[in-house]
Structures are given as C-alpha cells and as structure tokens.
Write a protein that holds these residues in place. Structure first.
Motif, PDB file in Angstrom:
ATOM      1  N   PHE A  56       0.868  -1.180   0.000  1.00  0.00           N
ATOM      2  CA  PHE A  56       0.000   0.000   0.000  1.00  0.00           C
ATOM      3  C   PHE A  56       0.908   1.234   0.000  1.00  0.00           C
ATOM      4  O   PHE A  56       1.472   1.591   1.029  1.00  0.00           O
ATOM      5  CB  PHE A  56      -0.870  -0.014   1.254  1.00  0.00           C
ATOM      6  CG  PHE A  56      -2.078   0.893   1.192  1.00  0.00           C
ATOM      7  CD1 PHE A  56      -2.072   2.059   0.444  1.00  0.00           C
ATOM      8  CD2 PHE A  56      -3.218   0.593   1.911  1.00  0.00           C
ATOM      9  CE1 PHE A  56      -3.175   2.895   0.395  1.00  0.00           C
ATOM     10  CE2 PHE A  56      -4.345   1.413   1.875  1.00  0.00           C
ATOM     11  CZ  PHE A  56      -4.320   2.571   1.114  1.00  0.00           C
ATOM     12  N   PRO A  57       1.086   1.912  -1.141  1.00  0.00           N
ATOM     13  CA  PRO A  57       1.900   3.124  -1.159  1.00  0.00           C
ATOM     14  C   PRO A  57       1.171   4.271  -0.460  1.00  0.00           C
ATOM     15  O   PRO A  57      -0.012   4.504  -0.699  1.00  0.00           O
ATOM     16  CB  PRO A  57       2.059   3.423  -2.659  1.00  0.00           C
ATOM     17  CG  PRO A  57       1.637   2.177  -3.369  1.00  0.00           C
ATOM     18  CD  PRO A  57       0.627   1.538  -2.489  1.00  0.00           C
ATOM     19  N   LEU A  58       1.879   4.985   0.404  1.00  0.00           N
ATOM     20  CA  LEU A  58       1.297   6.112   1.124  1.00  0.00           C
ATOM     21  C   LEU A  58       2.301   7.252   1.181  1.00  0.00           C
ATOM     22  O   LEU A  58       3.506   7.054   0.998  1.00  0.00           O
ATOM     23  CB  LEU A  58       0.911   5.704   2.555  1.00  0.00           C
ATOM     24  CG  LEU A  58      -0.281   4.765   2.733  1.00  0.00           C
ATOM     25  CD1 LEU A  58      -0.404   4.342   4.194  1.00  0.00           C
ATOM     26  CD2 LEU A  58      -1.564   5.438   2.282  1.00  0.00           C
ATOM     27  N   ALA A  59       1.809   8.433   1.490  1.00  0.00           N
ATOM     28  CA  ALA A  59       2.682   9.600   1.644  1.00  0.00           C
ATOM     29  C   ALA A  59       3.119   9.742   3.092  1.00  0.00           C
ATOM     30  O   ALA A  59       3.192  10.853   3.633  1.00  0.00           O
ATOM     31  CB  ALA A  59       1.959  10.857   1.175  1.00  0.00           C
ATOM     32  N   PHE A 112      -0.132  -6.062   5.584  1.00  0.00           N
ATOM     33  CA  PHE A 112       0.277  -5.599   4.260  1.00  0.00           C
ATOM     34  C   PHE A 112       1.428  -4.622   4.439  1.00  0.00           C
ATOM     35  O   PHE A 112       1.672  -4.103   5.543  1.00  0.00           O
ATOM     36  CB  PHE A 112      -0.891  -4.947   3.514  1.00  0.00           C
ATOM     37  CG  PHE A 112      -1.539  -3.792   4.245  1.00  0.00           C
ATOM     38  CD1 PHE A 112      -1.099  -2.487   4.067  1.00  0.00           C
ATOM     39  CD2 PHE A 112      -2.592  -4.018   5.123  1.00  0.00           C
ATOM     40  CE1 PHE A 112      -1.693  -1.431   4.739  1.00  0.00           C
ATOM     41  CE2 PHE A 112      -3.202  -2.964   5.792  1.00  0.00           C
ATOM     42  CZ  PHE A 112      -2.749  -1.670   5.604  1.00  0.00           C
ATOM     43  N   GLY A 113       2.138  -4.369   3.370  1.00  0.00           N
ATOM     44  CA  GLY A 113       3.289  -3.484   3.459  1.00  0.00           C
ATOM     45  C   GLY A 113       2.924  -2.042   3.204  1.00  0.00           C
ATOM     46  O   GLY A 113       2.272  -1.730   2.201  1.00  0.00           O
ATOM     47  N   VAL A 114       3.314  -1.160   4.093  1.00  0.00           N
ATOM     48  CA  VAL A 114       3.171   0.282   3.877  1.00  0.00           C
ATOM     49  C   VAL A 114       4.523   0.811   3.403  1.00  0.00           C
ATOM     50  O   VAL A 114       5.541   0.632   4.084  1.00  0.00           O
ATOM     51  CB  VAL A 114       2.735   0.999   5.161  1.00  0.00           C
ATOM     52  CG1 VAL A 114       2.832   2.514   4.991  1.00  0.00           C
ATOM     53  CG2 VAL A 114       1.313   0.607   5.537  1.00  0.00           C
ATOM     54  N   VAL A 115       4.521   1.434   2.238  1.00  0.00           N
ATOM     55  CA  VAL A 115       5.750   1.966   1.646  1.00  0.00           C
ATOM     56  C   VAL A 115       5.527   3.421   1.276  1.00  0.00           C
ATOM     57  O   VAL A 115       4.529   3.757   0.629  1.00  0.00           O
ATOM     58  CB  VAL A 115       6.169   1.169   0.395  1.00  0.00           C
ATOM     59  CG1 VAL A 115       7.509   1.675  -0.133  1.00  0.00           C
ATOM     60  CG2 VAL A 115       6.244  -0.315   0.694  1.00  0.00           C
ATOM     61  N   ALA A 116       6.429   4.274   1.691  1.00  0.00           N
ATOM     62  CA  ALA A 116       6.297   5.699   1.378  1.00  0.00           C
ATOM     63  C   ALA A 116       6.594   5.944  -0.098  1.00  0.00           C
ATOM     64  O   ALA A 116       7.491   5.339  -0.687  1.00  0.00           O
ATOM     65  CB  ALA A 116       7.246   6.521   2.245  1.00  0.00           C
ATOM     66  N   ILE A 117       5.802   6.837  -0.683  1.00  0.00           N
ATOM     67  CA  ILE A 117       6.022   7.238  -2.077  1.00  0.00           C
ATOM     68  C   ILE A 117       7.218   8.174  -2.132  1.00  0.00           C
ATOM     69  O   ILE A 117       7.279   9.172  -1.414  1.00  0.00           O
ATOM     70  CB  ILE A 117       4.771   7.926  -2.639  1.00  0.00           C
ATOM     71  CG1 ILE A 117       3.588   6.946  -2.648  1.00  0.00           C
ATOM     72  CG2 ILE A 117       5.030   8.473  -4.038  1.00  0.00           C
ATOM     73  CD1 ILE A 117       2.260   7.591  -2.981  1.00  0.00           C
ATOM     74  N   GLN A 118       8.161   7.846  -2.987  1.00  0.00           N
ATOM     75  CA  GLN A 118       9.370   8.664  -3.105  1.00  0.00           C
ATOM     76  C   GLN A 118       9.185   9.801  -4.094  1.00  0.00           C
ATOM     77  O   GLN A 118       9.616  10.926  -3.851  1.00  0.00           O
ATOM     78  CB  GLN A 118      10.554   7.791  -3.544  1.00  0.00           C
ATOM     79  CG  GLN A 118      11.873   8.545  -3.631  1.00  0.00           C
ATOM     80  CD  GLN A 118      13.038   7.624  -3.903  1.00  0.00           C
ATOM     81  OE1 GLN A 118      12.865   6.407  -3.983  1.00  0.00           O
ATOM     82  NE2 GLN A 118      14.219   8.175  -4.046  1.00  0.00           N
ATOM     83  N   ALA A 119       8.564   9.509  -5.237  1.00  0.00           N
ATOM     84  CA  ALA A 119       8.366  10.531  -6.265  1.00  0.00           C
ATOM     85  C   ALA A 119       7.324  10.035  -7.245  1.00  0.00           C
ATOM     86  O   ALA A 119       6.970   8.856  -7.269  1.00  0.00           O
ATOM     87  CB  ALA A 119       9.684  10.842  -6.991  1.00  0.00           C
ATOM     88  N   GLY A 120       6.875  10.953  -8.102  1.00  0.00           N
ATOM     89  CA  GLY A 120       5.889  10.601  -9.099  1.00  0.00           C
ATOM     90  C   GLY A 120       6.506  10.193 -10.421  1.00  0.00           C
ATOM     91  O   GLY A 120       5.815  10.101 -11.424  1.00  0.00           O
ATOM     92  N   TRP A 121       7.831   9.994 -10.410  1.00  0.00           N
ATOM     93  CA  TRP A 121       8.499   9.587 -11.636  1.00  0.00           C
ATOM     94  C   TRP A 121       9.711   8.743 -11.259  1.00  0.00           C
ATOM     95  O   TRP A 121      10.075   8.637 -10.093  1.00  0.00           O
ATOM     96  CB  TRP A 121       8.941  10.804 -12.452  1.00  0.00           C
ATOM     97  CG  TRP A 121       9.789  11.770 -11.677  1.00  0.00           C
ATOM     98  CD1 TRP A 121      11.127  11.744 -11.527  1.00  0.00           C
ATOM     99  CD2 TRP A 121       9.325  12.896 -10.914  1.00  0.00           C
ATOM    100  NE1 TRP A 121      11.548  12.777 -10.725  1.00  0.00           N
ATOM    101  CE2 TRP A 121      10.466  13.490 -10.340  1.00  0.00           C
ATOM    102  CE3 TRP A 121       8.059  13.453 -10.670  1.00  0.00           C
ATOM    103  CZ2 TRP A 121      10.375  14.617  -9.528  1.00  0.00           C
ATOM    104  CZ3 TRP A 121       7.981  14.566  -9.869  1.00  0.00           C
ATOM    105  CH2 TRP A 121       9.129  15.151  -9.315  1.00  0.00           C
ATOM    106  N   GLU A 122      10.316   8.116 -12.243  1.00  0.00           N
ATOM    107  CA  GLU A 122      11.461   7.253 -11.994  1.00  0.00           C
ATOM    108  C   GLU A 122      12.646   8.075 -11.501  1.00  0.00           C
ATOM    109  O   GLU A 122      12.949   9.149 -12.031  1.00  0.00           O
ATOM    110  CB  GLU A 122      11.864   6.523 -13.289  1.00  0.00           C
ATOM    111  CG  GLU A 122      13.027   5.565 -13.119  1.00  0.00           C
ATOM    112  CD  GLU A 122      12.694   4.391 -12.211  1.00  0.00           C
ATOM    113  OE1 GLU A 122      11.635   3.791 -12.410  1.00  0.00           O
ATOM    114  OE2 GLU A 122      13.482   4.091 -11.315  1.00  0.00           O
ATOM    115  N   VAL A 123      13.294   7.590 -10.455  1.00  0.00           N
ATOM    116  CA  VAL A 123      14.482   8.245  -9.911  1.00  0.00           C
ATOM    117  C   VAL A 123      15.669   7.327 -10.131  1.00  0.00           C
ATOM    118  O   VAL A 123      15.666   6.179  -9.683  1.00  0.00           O
ATOM    119  CB  VAL A 123      14.311   8.542  -8.413  1.00  0.00           C
ATOM    120  CG1 VAL A 123      15.581   9.157  -7.846  1.00  0.00           C
ATOM    121  CG2 VAL A 123      13.136   9.485  -8.202  1.00  0.00           C
TER     122      VAL A 123
END
Length: 234
Positions: free
Chosen positions: A8-11, A47-58
């Motif tokens: 689950f991607p989150l901010a 479930f896995g909580v993962v922070a969103i790093q960016a809205g594009w490929e880094v």
C-alpha cells in the motif's frame, strides 16, 4: 529468502509498534481489506506500507546502487514496514475504516502490478535488534532528554510533556521517529537504519537541528502585516 506481500503506497512512513488508522475508499484497496479479512484464523493479516518517493522514476545514485522500485509513474522507497490489521469497520458506501499497527521492516526486491488489483511485492525481511546493547541504552537516555526539550518548544502546555516515554531503546527510537516533526525523507532514512544505536544517533542530530530552528524562528519577530496576508495560490 523473500516473501510475497500486498503493498500500500502512502505519503507517510510507518514504524514498528506505531498505530496507523486508514480510510479505505479505492476499490483496489477495498479488495485488499476483503482479502485480509477472509484469511484463515491465525494467518497474519498484514500488508506493506511503503512511502512514495516521487511521481516519476528516480535513477539510482552511486556505484552499485540498486534500482528504485517503480510502478507506472509512482516511485516507491525501498524500505517499508508491515501494517497488521487490528480493527475493521465497514462503511455504508462499501469502504472501510481500519486501524493497523506497524509490525516488521522489509526491503522491496521486486514489485508486481499485475498479479492482483493492488500492488504486491517480493520483500526481504530486515533484522530486528536483539539482546542488550549498552551503547543504545546510553543513547536512549540522551534522546529522552533532548526529546523532552524539543517537546517543550512545540507544546504550549508544559503538562503535555509529562507523559512517560518508553525506556526500551528500540521502541523509543521508533516513537521519536514517528512523532517528531520530521520530513518524510528524514523518517524514511531512520526507518532504513538497521541497528538501534545508529538510529538514536541520527535522531539526536535531527532533534538538535529541529530545536535550533524552533529557537531561531521564535527569536525572529514577524510583522503583523505578514501574518494578515493570505498565502498566494500555487
């Protein structure tokens, strides 16, 4: 050894032992909640909580750097924390209000966006600190003292900082990381640190930095005209 985990991607960044309430309204994550609720009794509902790093490929930085997990236009941080489902309230519109608790850290090996309506990932479990650590104990005492000073700067009522802080160094390190007014990037770096002593050292630097900024801001008078000016829309 890897394990397959719903993601689950989150901010935000979740830490072990911390409570995370969520309002589930997207259909794919409603499906995830229904999947977890339907698991056999005794099976881990997490479930896995993962922070969103960016809205594009880094692009990975430095020699030997690993590729950053990416799905579509969303780039995820590599290290996350599982959220264990503790309470589920189904809503009239088909959504859910859930309460979860952070459980264990992991590193993403590979993300799969096609196997389920929601993201899944192969993850590697990260080690938990084990046994007594004299250095971590000494650092924990320093972090408690600095954290109380920091709380005194951000809370108007001194009685609000009288609560008991955990003495366990690992639990303390997670609590400070989750409750201090840090950026997502700062929290993510703390989550990725494997040993408690190193995390506490990093938190001492961050708390001293934040306390210095707070003292500086309070020492600089702000003209009333600036306070009355509405922010300019972006």
């Amino acid at each position: 050894m890897t394990a397959r985990l719903p993601v689950f991607p989150l901010a935000t960044v979740l830490f072990p032992g911390l409570v995370l309430p969520l309002h589930i309204f997207e259909e794919r994550y409603r499906a995830l909640v229904r999947h977890l609720v339907g698991l056999p009794e005794g099976a881990p509902r997490e479930f896995g909580v993962v922070a969103i790093q960016a809205g594009w490929e880094v692009a990975p930085a430095g020699p030997g750097a690993r590729p950053t997990p990416s799905v579509g236009e969303v780039t995820l941080h590599e290290v996350g924390c599982t959220a264990e489902l503790r309470q589920v309230t189904e809503l009239a519109d088909g959504g859910f209000d859930i309460v979860t608790v952070g459980r264990r850290r992991f590193r993403i090996a590979e993300v799969d966006a096609s196997a389920e309506p929601y993201l899944t990932a192969d993850v590697e479990w990260l080690p938990d600190p084990g046994g007594p650590d004299e250095v971590a104990d000494l650092l924990a005492a320093r972090v408690i003292a600095v954290f109380r000073q920091y709380l005194g700067l951000i809370r108007a009522d001194p009685e609000e900082i009288s609560e008991q802080l955990p003495e366990d160094p690992t639990v303390l390190s997670h609590l400070v990381a989750a409750t201090a007014a840090l950026t997502v990037d700062d929290r993510q770096r703390l989550l990725a640190i494997d040993d408690t002593a190193s995390r506490l050292r990093a938190e001492l630097r961050l708390l001293n930095r934040e306390a210095a900024l707070l003292r500086q801001v309070r020492a600089v008078p702000v003209p009333l005209a600036e306070l009355a000016t509405p922010p300019t829309p972006n």
